[in-house]
Design an enzyme around this catalytic site. Structure first.
Site, PDB file in Angstrom:
ATOM      1  CE1 TYR A  41      92.011  58.860 -63.813  1.00  0.00           C
ATOM      2  CE2 TYR A  41      91.338  56.571 -63.913  1.00  0.00           C
ATOM      3  CZ  TYR A  41      92.206  57.546 -63.456  1.00  0.00           C
ATOM      4  OH  TYR A  41      93.257  57.194 -62.645  1.00  0.00           O
TER       5      TYR A  41
ATOM      6  N   PRO B 169      91.969  48.601 -60.938  1.00  0.00           N
ATOM      7  CG  PRO B 169      92.731  48.184 -63.093  1.00  0.00           C
ATOM      8  CD  PRO B 169      91.935  47.577 -61.990  1.00  0.00           C
TER       9      PRO B 169
ATOM     10  CE1 TYR C 259      93.390  59.193 -60.093  1.00  0.00           C
ATOM     11  CE2 TYR C 259      95.038  60.933 -60.007  1.00  0.00           C
ATOM     12  CZ  TYR C 259      94.501  59.825 -60.625  1.00  0.00           C
ATOM     13  OH  TYR C 259      95.070  59.336 -61.764  1.00  0.00           O
TER      14      TYR C 259
ATOM     15  CE  LYS D 205      93.932  56.266 -54.386  1.00  0.00           C
ATOM     16  NZ  LYS D 205      94.970  57.230 -54.728  1.00  0.00           N
TER      17      LYS D 205
ATOM     18  CG  HIS E 136      99.884  64.009 -64.162  1.00  0.00           C
ATOM     19  ND1 HIS E 136      99.306  62.841 -64.596  1.00  0.00           N
ATOM     20  CD2 HIS E 136     100.769  64.369 -65.121  1.00  0.00           C
ATOM     21  CE1 HIS E 136      99.816  62.515 -65.765  1.00  0.00           C
ATOM     22  NE2 HIS E 136     100.713  63.413 -66.106  1.00  0.00           N
TER      23      HIS E 136
HETATM   24  P1  RFL Z   1     103.604  41.937 -57.056  1.00  0.00           P
HETATM   25  O1  RFL Z   1     104.021  43.089 -57.941  1.00  0.00           O
HETATM   26  O2  RFL Z   1     102.630  40.987 -57.595  1.00  0.00           O
HETATM   27  O3  RFL Z   1     104.944  41.194 -56.638  1.00  0.00           O
HETATM   28  C1  RFL Z   1     104.912  39.958 -55.975  1.00  0.00           C
HETATM   29  C2  RFL Z   1     106.188  39.199 -56.297  1.00  0.00           C
HETATM   30  O4  RFL Z   1     106.181  37.961 -55.583  1.00  0.00           O
HETATM   31  C3  RFL Z   1     106.628  36.922 -56.449  1.00  0.00           C
HETATM   32  N1  RFL Z   1     106.095  35.640 -55.979  1.00  0.00           N
HETATM   33  C4  RFL Z   1     106.834  34.726 -55.295  1.00  0.00           C
HETATM   34  N2  RFL Z   1     108.110  34.725 -54.911  1.00  0.00           N
HETATM   35  C5  RFL Z   1     108.558  33.623 -54.248  1.00  0.00           C
HETATM   36  N3  RFL Z   1     107.782  32.546 -53.980  1.00  0.00           N
HETATM   37  C6  RFL Z   1     106.493  32.506 -54.340  1.00  0.00           C
HETATM   38  N4  RFL Z   1     105.725  31.446 -54.068  1.00  0.00           N
HETATM   39  C7  RFL Z   1     105.956  33.630 -55.041  1.00  0.00           C
HETATM   40  N5  RFL Z   1     104.746  33.939 -55.552  1.00  0.00           N
HETATM   41  C8  RFL Z   1     104.853  35.136 -56.114  1.00  0.00           C
HETATM   42  C9  RFL Z   1     106.092  37.330 -57.810  1.00  0.00           C
HETATM   43  O5  RFL Z   1     106.806  36.707 -58.862  1.00  0.00           O
HETATM   44  C10 RFL Z   1     106.279  38.845 -57.761  1.00  0.00           C
HETATM   45  O6  RFL Z   1     107.525  39.239 -58.288  1.00  0.00           O
HETATM   46  O7  RFL Z   1     103.021  42.484 -55.661  1.00  0.00           O
HETATM   47  P2  RFL Z   1     103.408  43.762 -54.791  1.00  0.00           P
HETATM   48  O8  RFL Z   1     104.899  43.884 -54.629  1.00  0.00           O
HETATM   49  O9  RFL Z   1     102.530  43.712 -53.625  1.00  0.00           O
HETATM   50  O10 RFL Z   1     103.025  45.029 -55.692  1.00  0.00           O
HETATM   51  C11 RFL Z   1     101.698  45.337 -55.962  1.00  0.00           C
HETATM   52  C12 RFL Z   1     101.564  45.932 -57.360  1.00  0.00           C
HETATM   53  O11 RFL Z   1     102.301  45.177 -58.296  1.00  0.00           O
HETATM   54  C13 RFL Z   1     100.099  45.952 -57.774  1.00  0.00           C
HETATM   55  O12 RFL Z   1      99.278  46.466 -56.720  1.00  0.00           O
HETATM   56  C14 RFL Z   1      99.785  46.763 -58.992  1.00  0.00           C
HETATM   57  O13 RFL Z   1     100.610  46.495 -60.072  1.00  0.00           O
HETATM   58  C15 RFL Z   1      98.331  46.452 -59.331  1.00  0.00           C
HETATM   59  N6  RFL Z   1      98.040  46.695 -60.692  1.00  0.00           N
HETATM   60  C16 RFL Z   1      97.867  47.982 -61.058  1.00  0.00           C
HETATM   61  N7  RFL Z   1      97.915  48.957 -60.113  1.00  0.00           N
HETATM   62  C17 RFL Z   1      97.755  50.229 -60.456  1.00  0.00           C
HETATM   63  O14 RFL Z   1      97.818  51.092 -59.566  1.00  0.00           O
HETATM   64  N8  RFL Z   1      97.522  50.571 -61.781  1.00  0.00           N
HETATM   65  C18 RFL Z   1      97.478  49.625 -62.778  1.00  0.00           C
HETATM   66  O15 RFL Z   1      97.295  49.947 -63.925  1.00  0.00           O
HETATM   67  C19 RFL Z   1      97.642  48.271 -62.428  1.00  0.00           C
HETATM   68  N9  RFL Z   1      97.590  47.286 -63.357  1.00  0.00           N
HETATM   69  C20 RFL Z   1      97.959  45.643 -61.623  1.00  0.00           C
HETATM   70  C21 RFL Z   1      97.742  45.971 -62.973  1.00  0.00           C
HETATM   71  C22 RFL Z   1      98.078  44.291 -61.245  1.00  0.00           C
HETATM   72  C23 RFL Z   1      97.984  43.249 -62.172  1.00  0.00           C
HETATM   73  N10 RFL Z   1      98.068  41.864 -61.704  1.00  0.00           N
HETATM   74  C24 RFL Z   1      98.341  41.594 -60.309  1.00  0.00           C
HETATM   75  C25 RFL Z   1      97.825  40.740 -62.427  1.00  0.00           C
HETATM   76  C26 RFL Z   1      97.678  44.959 -63.918  1.00  0.00           C
HETATM   77  C27 RFL Z   1      97.788  43.582 -63.536  1.00  0.00           C
HETATM   78  C28 RFL Z   1      97.728  42.566 -64.641  1.00  0.00           C
HETATM   79  C1  PHB Z   2      98.365  53.433 -65.763  1.00  0.00           C
HETATM   80  O1  PHB Z   2      99.054  54.354 -66.202  1.00  0.00           O
HETATM   81  O2  PHB Z   2      98.629  52.245 -65.986  1.00  0.00           O
HETATM   82  C2  PHB Z   2      97.180  53.762 -64.932  1.00  0.00           C
HETATM   83  C3  PHB Z   2      96.876  55.081 -64.662  1.00  0.00           C
HETATM   84  C4  PHB Z   2      95.745  55.390 -63.905  1.00  0.00           C
HETATM   85  C5  PHB Z   2      94.957  54.350 -63.430  1.00  0.00           C
HETATM   86  C6  PHB Z   2      95.281  53.028 -63.699  1.00  0.00           C
HETATM   87  C7  PHB Z   2      96.394  52.730 -64.462  1.00  0.00           C
HETATM   88  O3  PHB Z   2      93.862  54.645 -62.703  1.00  0.00           O
END
Ligand code: RFL
Ligand code: PHB
Length: 390
Positions: free
Chosen positions: A201, A293, A385, A297, A72
């Protein structure tokens, strides 16, 4: 069992760290509470900064990302029923972001780990961390009814917001937190994205909206909703109607709808735990910080933590230098707080808050106008961004 680095959590942070260490000849074991399929079933982030793409290359797992990721050059802001493109690449001297789902990135890392026969213990229950203030840390866990012990030089806590690592040092952490008075309702559907070349957005009277994608045939859309809303209250039809009402009429007409593959509500929160190092225990990714989100980031911050942490371990083992380990927490937090600021700012600008009032609303309108018409303001948005330098 013995290893050099015990990694807790097989999310993107833990898997990426494991791969980078392995390529540098540093032995590591990952302990994950869930099954691999469960980890892959969580639909989360979708937009990668160049820093994250480069790290995937460094980890030797960038091929599919380059083939299938959608590059993008712009984003779009919709407000007062009109679309405003922001030429992110032009404003940053050539930088881009890549649309590639967290699920795919996790898949690529898991496949590489498996192909190289690296140790990952899934369904590791009751993980507990010991003796990390001394020189011989130990991690204990249960699996298949038995208790196991993993001896190591270092522990990397990559176990997300609800993990055991930060909880273990709860009384030594300073926490900074802001909880937002709304959530995001997200829908994943196998329909072509309405705007394949730019994430859209939207800020409308009905609240925030986001049009994103996972591929040219799979879309990810979000609408702001009350944080206590129930997914069951949102039929697919209600979701699509609401999304159309929150974007400009031209875009609304072109949205292709279809049955949802996944539908969930995520709360929005800003959170930082300081410091990120406790003796031989290091926190990385969501274990140490959460961003709302807006601005995508979260995953990218996890990747930059991992870059700093893997470099620090490599310095320790290859050059016998503790400098990287000593500076890890400060270096990581420096970047974390800038991303926290950006994510909070974009969230504040693009959402409708219950207590804004008419004055606050006029200010938000004015800031949006300023942002899209001032090159200085658009540049500040664009450079954040695409991701600030490491
Ligand atoms: P993760 O992905 O949460 O992975 C952590 C892993 O640790 C495991 N775990 C354990 N393992 C052993 N013993 C324990 N006691 C444990 N406790 C937990 C878990 O099962 C898991 O597999 O963290 P990590 O690797 O730091 O990665 C970070 C990203 O996943 C996170 O920053 C993003 O996904 C945040 N996030 C989003 N970020 C975006 O940039 N765009 C989004 O649209 C977006 N949507 C989201 C999200 C995070 C969400 N969370 C945390 C609920 C949507 C949700 C619902
Ligand atoms: C997504 O594709 O899930 C997404 C994209 C942009 C954002 C957050 C989530 O700022």
């Amino acid at each position: 069992m013995r290893t050099q680095v015990a990694i807790i959590g097989a999310g993107p942070a833990g898997l990426l760290l494991g791969q980078l260490l392995h390529r540098a000849g540093i032995d590591n074991v990952i302990l994950e509470r869930q099954t691999g399929d469960y980890v892959l079933g969580r639909i989360r982030a979708g937009i990668l900064e160049q820093v994250t793409v480069d790290l995937m290359d460094e980890a030797g797992v960038g091929d599919r990302l380059h083939r299938e990721g959608i590059v993008h050059h712009a984003i779009e802001l919709v407000f007062q029923g009109e679309r405003h493109p922001i030429d992110v690449t032009g404003l940053t001297g050539g930088k881009v972001v890549t649309a590639y789902g967290q699920t795919e990135l996790t898949h690529d890392l898991m496949d590489a780990r498996k192909a190289e026969g690296l140790a990952t213990v899934y369904e590791a229950r009751d993980v507990s961390l010991h003796d990390f203030d001394g020189s011989k840390p130990v991690v204990r866990y249960r699996r298949g009814g038995e208790t196991h012990e993993l001896q190591c030089d270092f522990i990397a806590g990559c176990d997300g917001f609800h993990g055991v690592s930060r909880a273990t040092v709860r009384d030594r952490v300073t926490e900074y937190e802001k909880v937002y008075p709304f959530g995001w309702l997200g829908v994943l559907a196998d329909v072509p994205p309405v705007s394949p070349h730019a994430i859209v957005y939207g800020n409308s009277e009905r609240g925030f909206s986001l049009c994103s994608m996972r591929s040219l045939t799979r879309s990810r859309y979000y609408v702001q909703c009350p944080v206590d809303d129930k997914v069951e209250a949102w039929s697919d039809a209600r979701f699509w109607d609401e999304l159309r009402l929150r974007v400009d009429p031209h875009l609304a007409e072109r949205i292709v709808t279809g049955p949802s593959l996944e539908k969930s509500i995520a709360p929005l929160r800003s959170f930082v735990a300081e410091p990120m190092r406790f003796g031989r225990l290091f926190l990385a990714g969501d274990a140490a910080h959460i961003v709302p989100p807006t601005g995508a980031k979260g995953l990218n911050l996890a990747a930059s933590d991992v870059k700093y942490l893997s470099s620090a371990f490599i310095e320790h083992y290859k050059e016998r230098s503790a400098a990287g380990l000593d500076h890890y927490s400060d270096r990581a937090l420096h970047r974390v707080w800038k991303a926290e600021r950006f994510s909070w700012w974009l969230t504040s600008l693009m959402h409708r808050f219950p207590d804004t009032g008419p004055f606050g609303q006029r200010l938000q309108d004015a800031e949006l106008e300023y942002l899209v018409h001032s090159k200085a303001a658009s540049t500040a948005l664009a450079e954040n961004y695409v991701g600030l330098p490491l």
